[in-house]
Design a protein around this motif. Sequence first.
Motif, mmCIF file in Angstrom:
data_model
loop_
_atom_site.group_PDB
_atom_site.id
_atom_site.type_symbol
_atom_site.label_atom_id
_atom_site.label_comp_id
_atom_site.label_asym_id
_atom_site.label_seq_id
_atom_site.Cartn_x
_atom_site.Cartn_y
_atom_site.Cartn_z
ATOM 1 N N TYR A 54 0.813 -1.207 0.000
ATOM 2 C CA TYR A 54 0.000 0.000 0.000
ATOM 3 C C TYR A 54 0.847 1.258 0.000
ATOM 4 O O TYR A 54 0.370 2.335 -0.363
ATOM 5 N N HIS A 68 2.868 3.094 -5.197
ATOM 6 C CA HIS A 68 1.921 3.132 -6.309
ATOM 7 C C HIS A 68 2.545 2.524 -7.556
ATOM 8 O O HIS A 68 3.637 2.897 -7.965
ATOM 9 N N GLU A 69 1.831 1.591 -8.154
ATOM 10 C CA GLU A 69 2.185 1.034 -9.450
ATOM 11 C C GLU A 69 0.925 1.047 -10.308
ATOM 12 O O GLU A 69 -0.109 0.527 -9.907
ATOM 13 N N ILE A 104 -0.435 6.959 -13.910
ATOM 14 C CA ILE A 104 0.003 8.113 -13.130
ATOM 15 C C ILE A 104 0.119 9.328 -14.035
ATOM 16 O O ILE A 104 0.331 9.199 -15.247
ATOM 17 N N GLU A 139 -3.119 9.158 -9.461
ATOM 18 C CA GLU A 139 -2.567 7.814 -9.332
ATOM 19 C C GLU A 139 -3.719 6.817 -9.288
ATOM 20 O O GLU A 139 -4.545 6.859 -8.378
ATOM 21 N N THR A 146 -4.502 2.649 -9.617
ATOM 22 C CA THR A 146 -3.941 1.305 -9.708
ATOM 23 C C THR A 146 -4.627 0.526 -10.825
ATOM 24 O O THR A 146 -5.703 0.890 -11.306
ATOM 25 N N LYS A 168 -8.059 -0.735 -9.641
ATOM 26 C CA LYS A 168 -9.081 0.310 -9.614
ATOM 27 C C LYS A 168 -9.481 0.730 -11.025
ATOM 28 O O LYS A 168 -10.659 0.925 -11.319
ATOM 29 N N LYS A 207 7.601 0.000 -10.042
ATOM 30 C CA LYS A 207 8.291 0.411 -8.822
ATOM 31 C C LYS A 207 9.525 1.254 -9.146
ATOM 32 O O LYS A 207 9.717 2.331 -8.574
ATOM 33 N N ASP A 232 7.454 7.790 -6.148
ATOM 34 C CA ASP A 232 6.395 7.805 -5.131
ATOM 35 C C ASP A 232 6.987 8.127 -3.754
ATOM 36 O O ASP A 232 7.259 7.237 -2.950
#
Length: 616
Positions: free
Chosen positions: A240, A243-244, A247, A257, A259, A262, A283, A362
């Motif tokens: 958590y 963020h990947e 973006i 951002e 995911t 989502k 990452k 991030d």
Amino acid sequence: MSDNRNMFIAIGLSMVILIGWQFFFGIPQAEKQRQAAEQQRIEQTAQQQQAQSGATPTPGAAPGTTPAGLPQAGAPGTPGGRALTRAEAIAASPRAPIATQRLSGSISLRGARADDLLLTEYHETVDPKSPNIVLLSPSGGPNPFYAEFGWTSAAGAGVAVPGPDTLWTVQPGATLTEKTPLVLTWDNGQGLTFRRTFTIDDHYMFAVKDEVENKGATAATLYPYALVSRHGVPHVAGFYILHEGLIGVLGDNGLQEVTYAKMDKEKPLTFSATGGWLGITDKYWAATVIPDQSVKVDAKFSSAMINGQQTFQTDYLAQPLTVEPGSKITSSGQLFAGAKVVQVVDGYAETYKIDRFDRLIDWGWFYFITKPLFLVIDWIYRVVGNFGVAILVVTVLLKGIFFPLANKSYASMAKMKAVQPELTSIRERYADDKVKQQQAMMELYKKEKINPVAGCLPILIQIPVFFALYKVLFVTIEMRHAPFFGWIRDLSAPDPTTVFNLFGLIPWDPGSVPVIGSYLLLGAWPLIMGVTMWVQMKLNPAPPDPTQQMIFNWMPIIFTFMLAHFAAGLVIYWAWNNTLSVTQQAVIMRRNGVKIELWDNIKGALGLGKKQAAKG
């Protein structure tokens, strides 16, 4: 005031339980689910890639216009009815090579896509002979990930524009390097000549210049666009704090951002802004498209199912340009495709005035702590030549900064210890009246000038610093594969040793044990950290409450197992910080005339004190 103390203990215990549950149960379960999903994805990909297409969702339309959708590219052939390998997908279309100090790959002449890129300075593992990191891959092969620039026209305009199937021409032997640009051309047969020029700097920034020359008799209105597309759901770390996914920073909309999970459930997200940037990030690596910072664009984040495979895309569509007969129009954009090196990303943000481009890394909610902390560590690293040593030096500096606060805290704790007999008397005197008990205790604190919560302040202030360092170790590529000394070859990875095979002396992997394997990976540095934490606990008198004693006795053990899964650099920091804290607290207690009960408490914990008392 004892209620306040119990409250702090309850909060700390709750945090331990929550974190412990996450690391002992949540992470193993999530890993099992990830492996199952990954296996399912591989099987589905093998079945679907035969029919996979290079289709590209249409970029967002400009207000008041309806640009035509981009043409869909057919999938490259699949020899023998099987899925293409990456090498076969690359060979399926003519290409112009990319050869720089840090990048290798090619630009596909079919569609003029940047879809083949390797990072020559980075490897998959700490072994320098391991394969290079693959960033971009072509459609038709496994894990397509590519960037594309182009033009689209208004629906019904009848203007032929280049698409994913368009075969561009290039001078024989042309290669994109830091010193030699790559020029592609295409004639639409209607009087329009398209020219695309790629240039690249000595790191990861491509500049893309699109020109259209009108040699015909009628004007044409075209919309410049750019996109980054990724087919399939990639493997993500799943933490958590990182963020990947999709973006971007788009004007007043700020940092966006989203995911993969989502975006898969969301409708397309649309934005309108001047300048900005957007793309897809991993990452340590990212691919982003950057429009001219003075041009208004309509941007979109979207996800669509194409030929049975989930496809994610970020794209922008710029304002229309009209090319009159005998004239020329130009559109410029940039593509960042490479490693998220802090100094490089910050340099691009400053050089090209790209709005908040440094947020591609991030840094998290504690940005104001995390980034300065990294910059200090990085500066010290350039002096000492080792990131682990730099972390140790920074820990000493932080201890120096917090020393005045710690001094007051430990002095207050010393005074608290001195008035313990009076506090005990007050509790006994007002055992049945909590209100009078609290009033009497507050009067005593006021009289002796004691702040009963002062001991919590250093911990509360250092929590953001701890998480900031955790973030630095977790997200910055500079820490990736950064060695310390001895067996620690990667500060960003957990300690690779384990006590359960005597730190490698026994040729057995405890991690392979079903169900409990992850709990058996208990390395040397987590054990060192646990010992230093235990010693720090024993520096103070044992709490009178048996429940509190149990909590403090078990806490070092719980944290030892928890931190075994953390980055080795963080565990080293914590062990060193504990060592400095023990030294610092002992000095301050001695200055305030308080007995240092470390050895007595350790003897008591080991049962030695009881044996001596029994002998007496």
